[in-house]
Design a protein around this motif. Structure first.
Motif, PDB file in Angstrom:
ATOM      1  N   GLU A 109       0.841  -1.212   0.000  1.00 18.96           N
ATOM      2  CA  GLU A 109       0.000   0.000   0.000  1.00 18.96           C
ATOM      3  C   GLU A 109       0.870   1.255   0.000  1.00 18.96           C
ATOM      4  OE1 GLU A 109      -3.484   0.483   0.362  1.00 18.96           O
ATOM      5  OE2 GLU A 109      -3.625  -1.619  -0.273  1.00 18.96           O
ATOM      6  N   LEU A 110       0.400   2.269  -0.726  1.00 22.52           N
ATOM      7  CA  LEU A 110       1.080   3.562  -0.703  1.00 22.52           C
ATOM      8  C   LEU A 110       0.460   4.435   0.378  1.00 22.52           C
ATOM      9  CD1 LEU A 110       1.111   4.274  -4.506  1.00 22.52           C
ATOM     10  CD2 LEU A 110       3.143   4.017  -3.103  1.00 22.52           C
ATOM     11  N   ASN A 169       0.870   7.899   0.508  1.00 22.14           N
ATOM     12  CA  ASN A 169       0.369   9.062  -0.231  1.00 22.14           C
ATOM     13  C   ASN A 169       0.531   8.811  -1.719  1.00 22.14           C
ATOM     14  OD1 ASN A 169      -0.440  11.185   1.717  1.00 22.14           O
ATOM     15  ND2 ASN A 169       1.636  10.838   2.464  1.00 22.14           N
ATOM     16  N   LYS A 170      -0.506   9.186  -2.471  1.00 14.37           N
ATOM     17  CA  LYS A 170      -0.434   8.955  -3.919  1.00 14.37           C
ATOM     18  C   LYS A 170       0.252  10.146  -4.562  1.00 14.37           C
ATOM     19  CE  LYS A 170      -4.332   5.953  -3.756  1.00 14.37           C
ATOM     20  NZ  LYS A 170      -5.770   5.881  -3.592  1.00 14.37           N
ATOM     21  N   SER A 174       3.384  10.011  -6.653  1.00 13.21           N
ATOM     22  CA  SER A 174       3.903   9.818  -8.002  1.00 13.21           C
ATOM     23  C   SER A 174       3.162   8.742  -8.772  1.00 13.21           C
ATOM     24  CB  SER A 174       5.391   9.488  -7.949  1.00 13.21           C
ATOM     25  OG  SER A 174       5.572   8.266  -7.307  1.00 13.21           O
ATOM     26  N   LEU A 175       2.541   7.834  -8.065  1.00 14.39           N
ATOM     27  CA  LEU A 175       1.741   6.840  -8.766  1.00 14.39           C
ATOM     28  C   LEU A 175       0.526   6.482  -7.924  1.00 14.39           C
ATOM     29  CD1 LEU A 175       3.545   3.372  -8.696  1.00 14.39           C
ATOM     30  CD2 LEU A 175       4.113   5.229  -7.191  1.00 14.39           C
ATOM     31  N   ASP A 176      -0.499   5.938  -8.602  1.00 12.19           N
ATOM     32  CA  ASP A 176      -1.767   5.745  -7.909  1.00 12.19           C
ATOM     33  C   ASP A 176      -1.805   4.466  -7.089  1.00 12.19           C
ATOM     34  OD1 ASP A 176      -2.753   8.096  -8.798  1.00 12.19           O
ATOM     35  OD2 ASP A 176      -3.631   7.244 -10.610  1.00 12.19           O
ATOM     36  N   LYS A 177      -1.308   3.372  -7.659  1.00 13.69           N
ATOM     37  CA  LYS A 177      -1.281   2.152  -6.848  1.00 13.69           C
ATOM     38  C   LYS A 177      -0.148   1.236  -7.305  1.00 13.69           C
ATOM     39  CE  LYS A 177      -4.846  -0.853  -8.980  1.00 13.69           C
ATOM     40  NZ  LYS A 177      -4.110  -1.532  -9.935  1.00 13.69           N
ATOM     41  N   LEU A 199       5.963   8.482   1.539  1.00 13.15           N
ATOM     42  CA  LEU A 199       5.371   7.818   0.376  1.00 13.15           C
ATOM     43  C   LEU A 199       5.093   6.360   0.712  1.00 13.15           C
ATOM     44  CD1 LEU A 199       4.630   8.248  -2.558  1.00 13.15           C
ATOM     45  CD2 LEU A 199       6.971   7.810  -3.182  1.00 13.15           C
ATOM     46  N   ASN A 243       8.749   5.315 -11.171  1.00 13.60           N
ATOM     47  CA  ASN A 243       7.807   6.400 -10.906  1.00 13.60           C
ATOM     48  C   ASN A 243       8.365   7.449  -9.957  1.00 13.60           C
ATOM     49  OD1 ASN A 243       5.096   6.492 -12.100  1.00 13.60           O
ATOM     50  ND2 ASN A 243       5.221   4.311 -11.674  1.00 13.60           N
ATOM     51  N   TRP A 278       9.109  11.384 -10.769  1.00 18.32           N
ATOM     52  CA  TRP A 278       8.602  12.512  -9.969  1.00 18.32           C
ATOM     53  C   TRP A 278       9.766  13.397  -9.522  1.00 18.32           C
ATOM     54  CZ3 TRP A 278       8.994  14.138  -4.780  1.00 18.32           C
ATOM     55  CH2 TRP A 278       8.068  15.115  -4.390  1.00 18.32           C
TER      56      TRP A 278
END
Lengths: 124, 446
Positions: free
Chosen positions: B156-157, B159-160, B162-165, B189, B265, B269
């Motif tokens: 799990e990330l 905070n989104k 640089s990438l969503d999942k 992150l 990713n 960023w």
């Protein structure tokens, strides 16, 4: 107790009324005519000020600068006339040893001219 | 001969065009390593960077020619700091110089590990982060790869940015980072799971620096000048071994870890290839006009417009948001409104606009759009303009309802004249005022 108190109060008020009456009579008798005229004028100034204030309360702020000009001219005039009355009175000479009646009138004149210049420029 | 020359010229041009990176700040990257041999371990990552058009230079921290700033100019656009173990960087390069590099607009991708030296510790401290004691590594007995509890597999990330999942879990072996949480420009992150802890098997009596979700594994920071910094406690997550490693977590198995996707990713960023915003143009004018006026008058109706573009992988795109605000400020904001997105007409940008009435207050105002959303670069657009009061002929004067005031003011004036005449010429004839009269006559004769 209470009856005594009430009579005392009554006596007091009667005495006060009497004092006021004496004051008024003395005023009528001893005050020079010119001061009576000035006092009448001051009463008129206060009345005008109150009328404008109440009027402003009723109709709202709209000509605000005009209200300020009118109201402040009343306040200023009252202050200046009161000064003139106190300082030009010869019986007050002890308190203002350096200010002659002529000087007090000159002060009144200059300050009034200044005040009305501002009032007129503000009135639009 | 001529054709050959032309041919080589075209070839050179083609090379130049194809070598162009998507990074907005440049393609010069300096990789600083602990040892020359380490370069091989990161070959996949470095190769992917080269394919993205970056011009990579490699050096070691103990190289005599190590230089990042020369004659007050940055020699590189981006830094990859994979040399955490070196305590002394050659040519006195220290945290201060790295900060200077960031101030000049440089971006840094930084990796610490379980033997982090003082230079990197100092640098992390500057970013509001701290690494755990030497030899402490992050353990998690629930979320880890196969049978090694110190190789975390994060799914799990936090905070989104640089990438969503994540497609597959990210493998992580390294030290824990503790964030001071005082820096509003920093956000984690990747963080440890609830059961994660930082531990060293040989020392039993020392408490870990942080535990659970407070363990930051990958930390990001976007400086006020839009420089981007990514910090991680693991150099291993960038290695070929971890990129190619299969992942077995609880019952699920993955052929390959998500590391390559993740590091690609975050490096995109960091190196300004993604989520970069810019203000294309901004303008404001009175409704019905097109030019910026010299000044506004109170209660004017005005129109404000701002054009914003977002950069992603080499393309400027329209930027979509619903929370961009305009502020009209004179010390305090007098008006703060949300701008409305206009229908998109330009494929490269989007326009936000609003019609509003300027405040009923004169003074020097700043019209400002200050949009700060983490992950996107900060944008700040401001213009200073005066708001004037009404001119004397722009509002009705001498109103009928002001009559009592006029009467009051002029009666005072008349009263003044009367009082003046009275003071100058009035003589009392009553006998009780003799003293007064005498005094005044005396003065007059004098």
């Amino acid at each position: 107790m209470t009856t005594k108190d009430s009579t005392a109060v009554k006596k007091e008020t009667v005495k006060q009324e009497k004092d006021l009456q004496i004051l008024w009579e003395n005023y009528l008798k001893n005050t020079p005519g010119r001061y009576k005229i000035i006092d009448t004028y001051m009463a008129f100034v206060v009345m005008m000020g109150v009328i404008q204030f109440v009027y402003c309360f009723i109709i709202g702020k709209e000509p605000w600068a005009t209200f300020l000009a009118g109201f402040i001219s009343c306040v200023g005039t009252f202050v200046l006339v009161a000064n003139l009355r106190i300082q030009s009175n010869t019986s007050n000479m002890k308190e203002f040893p350096k200010i002659t009646p002529e000087r007090s009138f000159a002060d009144f004149f200059v300050c009034s001219v200044l005040l009305y210049l501002y009032v007129i420029s503000f009135i639009g | 001969m001529k054709t050959l020359f032309l041919f080589t010229l075209i070839l050179q041009l083609a090379c130049f065009i194809f070598a162009k990176t998507n990074s907005l700040s440049g393609n010069r990257v300096l990789v600083i390593l602990d040892k020359e041999e380490d370069k091989k371990e990161y070959s996949i990552f470095f190769k992917s960077l080269k394919e993205r058009g970056f011009d990579l230079s490699y050096t070691t921290a103990s190289n005599e020619k190590l230089e990042i700033i020369k004659y007050e100019e940055s020699l590189y656009d981006h830094l990859i700091l994979f040399a955490p173990e070196t305590d002394y960087y050659e040519n006195d390069i220290n945290a201060k110089q790295f900060i200077e590099f960031i101030d000049k607009g440089g971006n840094i991708l930084l990796a610490a590990n379980e033997n982090t030296g003082t230079i990197i510790q100092d640098l992390l401290y500057e970013f509001g982060a701290k690494v755990d004691e030497p030899k402490f590594t992050v353990f998690d007995n629930f979320v880890h790869n196969s049978t090694t509890p110190n190789v975390l597999a994060i799914e799990e990330l936090e905070n989104k940015i640089s990438l969503d999942k994540l497609e597959a879990p990210v493998l992580y072996y390294g030290t824990a980072i503790k964030s001071s949480n005082k820096n509003p420009y920093a956000k984690p992150l990747l963080v440890g799971g609830p059961a994660a802890y930082s531990w060293d098997d040989t020392v039993v009596n020392k408490a870990p620096l942080v535990t659970g979700n407070n363990i930051v594994l990958v930390h990001t920071l976007q400086a006020i000048n839009n420089s981007r910094i990514v910090m991680t406690g693991s150099t291993k997550m960038f290695t070929d071994k971890y990129i190619n490693s299969p992942v077995k977590i609880n019952d699920k198995t993955y052929k390959k870890s998500g590391n390559l996707d993740f590091i690609t990713n975050i490096s995109k960023w960091t190196f300004q290839e993604k989520k970069v915003l810019k203000v294309v143009s901004s303008k404001h004018h009175k409704v019905g006009e097109t030019e910026r006026p010299e000044y506004y008058t109170i209660k004017n109706n005005m129109h404000y417009e701002i054009e914003i573009a977002e950069y992603n992988d080499g393309v400027w795109q329209p930027f979509n948001a619903t929370d961009i605000q305009l502020e009209l400020i004179m010390l305090d904001p007098y008006i703060r409104v949300t701008l409305k997105q206009q229908p998109i007409t330009n494929p490269n940008s989007s326009t936000y606009a609003i019609d509003l009435m300027v405040p009923d207050h004169c003074g020097v105002f700043t019209f400002k759009v200050d949009y700060r959303r983490y992950g996107l670069s900060w944008i700040k657009e401001s213009d200073v303009i005066a708001i004037h009061p009404l001119h004397y002929n722009e509002f009705p004067r001498y109103l009928i309802q002001g009559l009592p005031y006029y009467f009051g003011a002029f009666s005072m004036l008349v009263g003044f004249i009367i009082i003046s005449i009275l003071a100058l010429y009035h003589e009392d004839d009553s006998s009780n005022n003799k003293v007064n009269k005498e005094a005044s006559t005396k003065k007059k004769t004098n």
